[in-house]
Scaffold this active site. Structure first.
Site, mmCIF file in Angstrom:
data_model
loop_
_atom_site.group_PDB
_atom_site.id
_atom_site.type_symbol
_atom_site.label_atom_id
_atom_site.label_comp_id
_atom_site.label_asym_id
_atom_site.label_seq_id
_atom_site.Cartn_x
_atom_site.Cartn_y
_atom_site.Cartn_z
ATOM 1 N N ASN A 16 98.259 112.522 79.242
ATOM 2 C CA ASN A 16 97.358 112.627 78.089
ATOM 3 C C ASN A 16 97.415 114.041 77.518
ATOM 4 O OD1 ASN A 16 95.128 111.405 76.539
ATOM 5 N ND2 ASN A 16 93.805 112.899 77.553
ATOM 6 N N GLU A 24 97.023 117.553 79.457
ATOM 7 C CA GLU A 24 97.255 118.804 78.718
ATOM 8 C C GLU A 24 98.141 119.803 79.450
ATOM 9 O OE1 GLU A 24 93.322 120.174 77.643
ATOM 10 O OE2 GLU A 24 92.860 118.325 76.603
ATOM 11 N N HIS A 80 92.326 114.517 68.142
ATOM 12 C CA HIS A 80 91.175 115.268 67.605
ATOM 13 C C HIS A 80 91.605 115.787 66.238
ATOM 14 C CE1 HIS A 80 88.928 114.985 71.299
ATOM 15 N NE2 HIS A 80 89.944 115.469 71.989
ATOM 16 N N ASP A 102 88.507 111.627 67.256
ATOM 17 C CA ASP A 102 87.413 112.025 66.371
ATOM 18 C C ASP A 102 88.045 112.652 65.139
ATOM 19 O OD1 ASP A 102 88.060 114.550 67.526
ATOM 20 O OD2 ASP A 102 86.286 114.537 68.793
ATOM 21 N N GLU A 108 91.084 110.019 72.528
ATOM 22 C CA GLU A 108 89.888 110.870 72.309
ATOM 23 C C GLU A 108 89.644 111.043 70.814
ATOM 24 O OE1 GLU A 108 90.107 114.544 74.545
ATOM 25 O OE2 GLU A 108 90.993 113.542 76.281
#
Ligand code: 9MR
Length: 464
Positions: A205, A163, A241, A272, A270
């Site tokens: 990432n 990030e 996400h 979701d 990650e």
């Protein structure tokens, strides 16, 4: 279209199998049923991919949790346990207890590990806030080195930097204490990680990079620059996400593909997706299909097991409900993975691929030879990526060069972790500063991308 050749191969192999069975007097197979796997990990493995989840160490003693984990998943990411605050609570004093618990669990259940995350502006221990400039840079590099060394040989891929880019349209780096140590902090972290664990794939990432936008383009430009300058980077993680504010965009697959075309693996790290029922199930299938359509998308990780395990549990974004029951999203994900069947994205034209063992895995050195080289090729119509593994013989290497014969019409367009001389015909690749030293029997890897057809013979290797 990327997917149609695979479908043709699958159809051909199924009809061949059906013909054999029919000849033997058996019942005919229906398409898909012969190879349908019943767990996420096994179904992803059919095309050489993994299916993983974030894991919290303190939940491993919950039997509902660990039963699903060990049945369904073959890659794990420690959700918080490998972060800087957890692993180095006071300067130069390391605590690996919780992370080791996850690693030990994974290793005893045939699960591989995505390390997360070596350098990040969040979840830093308190002592870091008192540092800046060279002291902070050195503390960060020491952290990367120590943690990557502790887990050397056990990590499939590391999120080396997490990030580091700003949201919005600026395309700039995120302001942070790490960024203020100098713009080269990211490449310094990657070089330190490579030196500490040459066998781990090294990833950048980030989130809000899941479609083509200013932020993802800024990351793209960084990866392109790293490749051009030989900064070691192997993969890019797309957190994904997904929620109404951050929906899956229509260019999701194209975005993964443009990164893959730079010569890096891409991973969904990650995942979701907030929602429920059919809508959520369809969005999961869309994301899974996008990964399956990109040859270098080598795995998907969901950010938790049950909805109640999620950092955003109110959005019920995961594949299992609070009781551990499979949701519609589970079924759509499994079906999407199974639809690809047993033929990997590159079967028939290539060797190697995302399931290659890491370069540090034991290889047999050539008897008496100074070094040897093998090629693993990812070929598509009009282009290829070649990954070359250089293995030292019975003595250590202090420098190497590898000769590759390219067929007529092929041209090298991009090289990483080596310096190329020439771009067509007989091309020579020499080590760069950080990968010339290879211990006896050990390996290092470099790669190049090209147009046309990639090399097919065994490359020559010379110690320098
Ligand atoms: O899921 C993690 C949650 O338990 C932590 O409280 C949070 C703290 O920052 O980090 C969460 O994981 C994050 C991941 O490490 C990086 N990408 C965003 C994830 C969700 O915030």
């Amino acid at each position: 279209m990327n997917r149609s050749p695979r479908r043709r191969v699958l159809a051909a192999s199924l009809s061949a199998a059906a013909a054999v069975l029919a000849a033997a007097g058996s019942v005919l197979l229906t398409a898909g049923s012969a190879d349908a796997a019943t767990t996420l990990g096994a179904s992803a493995a059919q095309s050489g991919r993994y299916f993983g989840t974030a894991v919290a160490a303190y939940k491993l003693s919950d039997s509902v949790y660990s039963t699903i984990l060990d049945r369904e998943f073959n890659m794990v990411t420690p959700e918080n346990e490998m972060k800087w605050d957890a692993t180095e609570p006071s300067q130069n004093s390391f605590n690996y207890n919780s992370a080791d618990q996850i690693v030990n669990h994974a290793q005893s259940h045939n699960q591989r590990i995505r390390g997360h995350a070596l350098a990040w502006h969040q979840q830093q221990p308190g002592w870091v806030s008192g540092l800046s400039g060279t002291a902070l840079r050195n503390a960060m590099l020491n952290h990367v080195t120590q943690v990557a060394t502790h887990y050397k040989g056990k990590i499939y891929s590391w999120d080396v930097v997490n990030e580091a880019f700003a949201d919005g349209s600026s395309g700039a780096r995120r302001d942070s204490n790490l960024q203020r140590t100098g713009n080269d902090w990211i490449e310094a972290a990657f070089r330190a990680a490579r030196a500490a664990d040459p066998g781990a794939k090294l990833c950048y990432n980030d989130y809000n990079t899941d479609g083509v936008n200013a932020k993802s383009t800024a990351v793209y430009n960084m990866v392109q620059d790293f490749k051009a300058r030989g900064v070691p980077i192997d993969c890019v993680g797309f957190q994904s996400h997904i929620n109404p504010q951050s929906p899956v965009t229509s260019d999701y697959q194209a975005n993964l593909q443009r990164f893959a075309d730079l010569g890096v693996d891409v991973q969904i790290t990650e995942l979701d997706i907030e929602g429920s029922g059919t809508a959520q199930a369809n969005t999961y299938a869309t994301v899974v299909n996008a990964c399956l359509a990109v040859a270098r998308c080598n795995g998907i990780t969901v950010w938790g097991i049950r909805d109640s395990d999620s950092w955003r549990s109110s959005g019920t974004p995961l594949l299992f409900d609070n009781s551990g029951n499979k949701k519609a999203a589970y079924t759509s994900t499994l079906n999407a993975l199974n639809a690809v069947g047993p033929t990997g994205p590159t079967t028939g034209t290539t060797t190697g691929g995302p399931t290659d063992p890491p370069p540090s895995s034991p290889t047999t050195p050539p008897p008496g030879g100074a070094c040897s080289a093998t090629v693993s090729l990812n070929q598509w119509t009009g282009g290829f990526v070649a990954t070359i593994r250089v293995t030292a013989g019975s003595g250590a290497l202090n420098g190497w060069s590898v000769g590759v014969a390219l067929p007529g019409g092929a041209t090298v367009t991009n090289t990483w972790n080596a310096m190329a001389s020439g771009s067509s015909g007989a091309v020579n690749f020499a080590n760069v500063s950080y990968n010339g030293s290879v211990a006896a029997g050990q390996s290092t890897e470099f790669g190049f991308q090209g147009t046309g057809v990639g090399p097919s013979g065994t490359p020559s290797c010379t110690a320098r």
